[in-house]
Design a protein around this motif. Structure first.
Motif: not given
Length: 391
Positions: A158-167, A78-85, A12-16
Motif C-alpha cells: 500500500r505505501p509502496a504504491l501510494g508514495l508515487w502520488g507525492l512527486p 490533480v487527477a494523478v495525485v488523487a488517484g494514486l494516493l 515535473l510532468v514527464a516523470v509523473n
C-alpha cells in the motif's frame, strides 16, 4: 516563456506520467492477495493503462478547447495525485480499479497535450522533446525499481504504491499557475487548441505512426504488468524481477536522449526503425528458452526494442509542421494506439490463465515484432502529415 520554466515544467510532468502504470507490476502478487483480486481483474489492471490512455486521450483535445492546453495538463496532474494516493487506501478491488483509472486518466491528458505544448515552443522543441521522453523513462523505471523494495522494507504494497502520488503533487502548483498565466495572454500567444480531425485516417504517415505506437505501447504495458511475474515464475525474487523491469524501462532513457536528435539528422534512422521488431523477437525468444539463465540480457534486448516508444513520441512533432496539426495528430495517434495497446495485457492475462504457462504468450508477443518493424520503417522518410491532409 523563459527557458528554465519550460524545462522545469516538462521535467515535473514527464516523470509523473508513468509511475501509476509501472508500479503495480512488481507487487502484483501481493496486491492480488491483499485485495482478493482474481486473475481476470489482475489482467484488467495490467490492461487499464492502455484503456484509460485511449479513452480519456480521445477527450483530451476537447477538454483543452474548454480550459486551455496548459490548464488541461494541470487538471490531469490533480487527477494523478488523487488517484494514486487514494487507491493505496482501497479495500475493495473494484474501488482500486476505479481509482487507478482516475490516476491513469490524468496521465492520459498529459500524454496527448504535452506534445502540442512542446510544439508551441519551437525554439526549444528538440530539447523539450528529449527531456520529455527521458522523463517518461525515468519515472517509469523508478517506479518499477523502487516499489518492491519499499514494500519489502516492512510497509507492504500500500505505501509502496501510494508514495508515487507525492512527486506528482509537486508538479500541480506550477502547471496550474502556468495555466492561469496562459489565460491572461492574447489568444495568438496561447498553446494550440485544435479540433479532432477525422481526415487523419487518409494520412499514410498518421496511420503508420498509429500502428507503430499501438504495437509498441501494447508491448510496453504487457512488460510493465506481466514481465515481473514471468521472471518470478522462472524462480527470481520479487526485488530481482522489479530490478529487471526497471532495467528494461531505464534503457529506454538512452533512447529518449538519442532518438529525437537521430530523427532530426535523418541519418541511420531506417536501420534503427528496422531493429525494433528484430530485437523484440530476440528478447522474447530468450525468455522462452532460458528466462532465468541470462535474465538481464532479455531485459536489455526488450529495452532497446522499446526505443520505438520515444521514437514515436518524437515523431509526433517531427512529422508535423503546424502546432495545431501536432495537437490533432497527438489526439488521434495516442488514444487509438493506446486502445489497441489495452487489449494486450488483458489478453495475456486470459491466455496465461487458460494455458497455465507462458509459452504461447511469448510466441504471440514475439510475432508482433514483424509488423512493428514494417510500420516503423515506413516512417523513416521525411514525410509530413500536413502535406497529406485533404485540402
Amino acid at each position: 516563456m523563459r527557458r528554465s520554466f519550460a524545462l522545469i515544467a516538462i521535467v515535473l510532468v514527464a516523470v509523473n506520467l508513468r509511475p501509476g502504470a509501472t508500479s503495480p507490476g512488481p507487487v502484483l502478487a501481493e496486491l492480488q492477495d491483499g485485495l482478493g483480486m482474481s486473475e481476470g481483474l489482475a489482467g484488467a489492471l495490467t490492461g487499464l493503462p492502455g484503456l484509460c490512455f485511449g479513452v480519456i486521450g480521445l477527450l483530451a483535445v476537447t477538454l483543452a478547447r474548454l480550459v486551455g492546453t496548459t490548464f488541461g495538463i494541470g487538471i490531469g496532474l490533480v487527477a494523478v495525485v488523487a488517484g494514486l494516493l487514494l487507491r493505496s487506501l482501497a479495500r475493495d478491488p473494484g474501488v482500486f480499479l476505479v481509482l487507478s483509472a482516475l490516476a491513469l486518466g490524468g496521465m492520459a491528458l498529459g500524454n496527448v497535450l504535452v506534445p502540442a505544448w512542446i510544439k508551441s515552443h519551437p525554439a526549444q522543441q528538440v530539447l523539450l522533446q528529449t527531456v520529455f521522453g527521458a522523463g517518461l523513462m525515468v519515472g517509469g523505471a523508478s517506479a518499477a525499481l523502487l516499489t518492491a523494495p519499499v514494500a519489502d522494507s516492512g510497509g507492504g504494497w500500500r505505501p509502496a504504491l501510494g508514495l508515487w502520488g507525492l512527486p506528482a503533487a509537486l508538479a500541480v502548483p506550477l502547471w496550474l499557475w502556468l495555466g492561469i498565466r496562459e489565460h491572461r495572454l492574447p489568444a495568438d500567444h496561447r498553446s494550440p487548441l485544435a479540433q479532432p480531425n477525422l481526415g487523419l485516417v487518409r494520412s499514410p504517415t498518421t496511420v503508420a505512426l498509429t500502428a507503430m505506437f499501438g504495437i509498441q505501447s501494447m508491448q510496453a504495458y504487457v512488460q510493465f504488468g506481466w514481465l515481473p511475474q514471468i521472471y518470478r515464475d522462472a524462480g527470481l525474487s520479487a526485488a530481482a524481477a522489479g530490478s529487471l523491469t526497471a532495467l528494461l524501462t531505464g534503457i529506454g532513457f538512452l533512447g529518449a536522449l538519442s532518438m529525437p536528435s537521430i530523427i532530426e539528422r535523418g541519418r541511420g534512422l531506417r536501420a534503427w526503425m528496422a531493429s525494433f521488431g528484430v530485437l523484440l523477437i530476440a528478447g522474447y525468444l530468450g525468455l522462452f528458452l532460458a528466462p532465468a539463465t541470462l535474465p538481464w540480457l532479455w531485459a536489455v534486448l526488450l529495452g532497446v526494442s522499446g526505443f520505438a516508444f520515444p521514437t514515436a513520441m518524437a515523431l509526433l512533432t517531427a512529422r508535423t509542421r503546424d502546432p495545431a496539426v501536432t495537437a490533432q495528430v497527438s489526439g488521434f495517434v495516442q488514444p487509438i494506439g493506446y486502445l489497441l495497446a489495452a487489449l494486450g495485457p488483458f489478453g495475456v492475462g486470459l491466455l496465461h490463465a487458460a494455458t497455465g504457462g507462458w509459452t504461447l504468450v511469448l510466441i504471440v508477443l514475439a510475432a508482433f515484432g514483424i509488423p512493428l518493424s514494417w510500420f516503423s520503417v515506413r516512417l523513416a522518410g521525411p514525410t509530413f502529415v500536413d502535406d497529406e491532409l485533404p485540402a
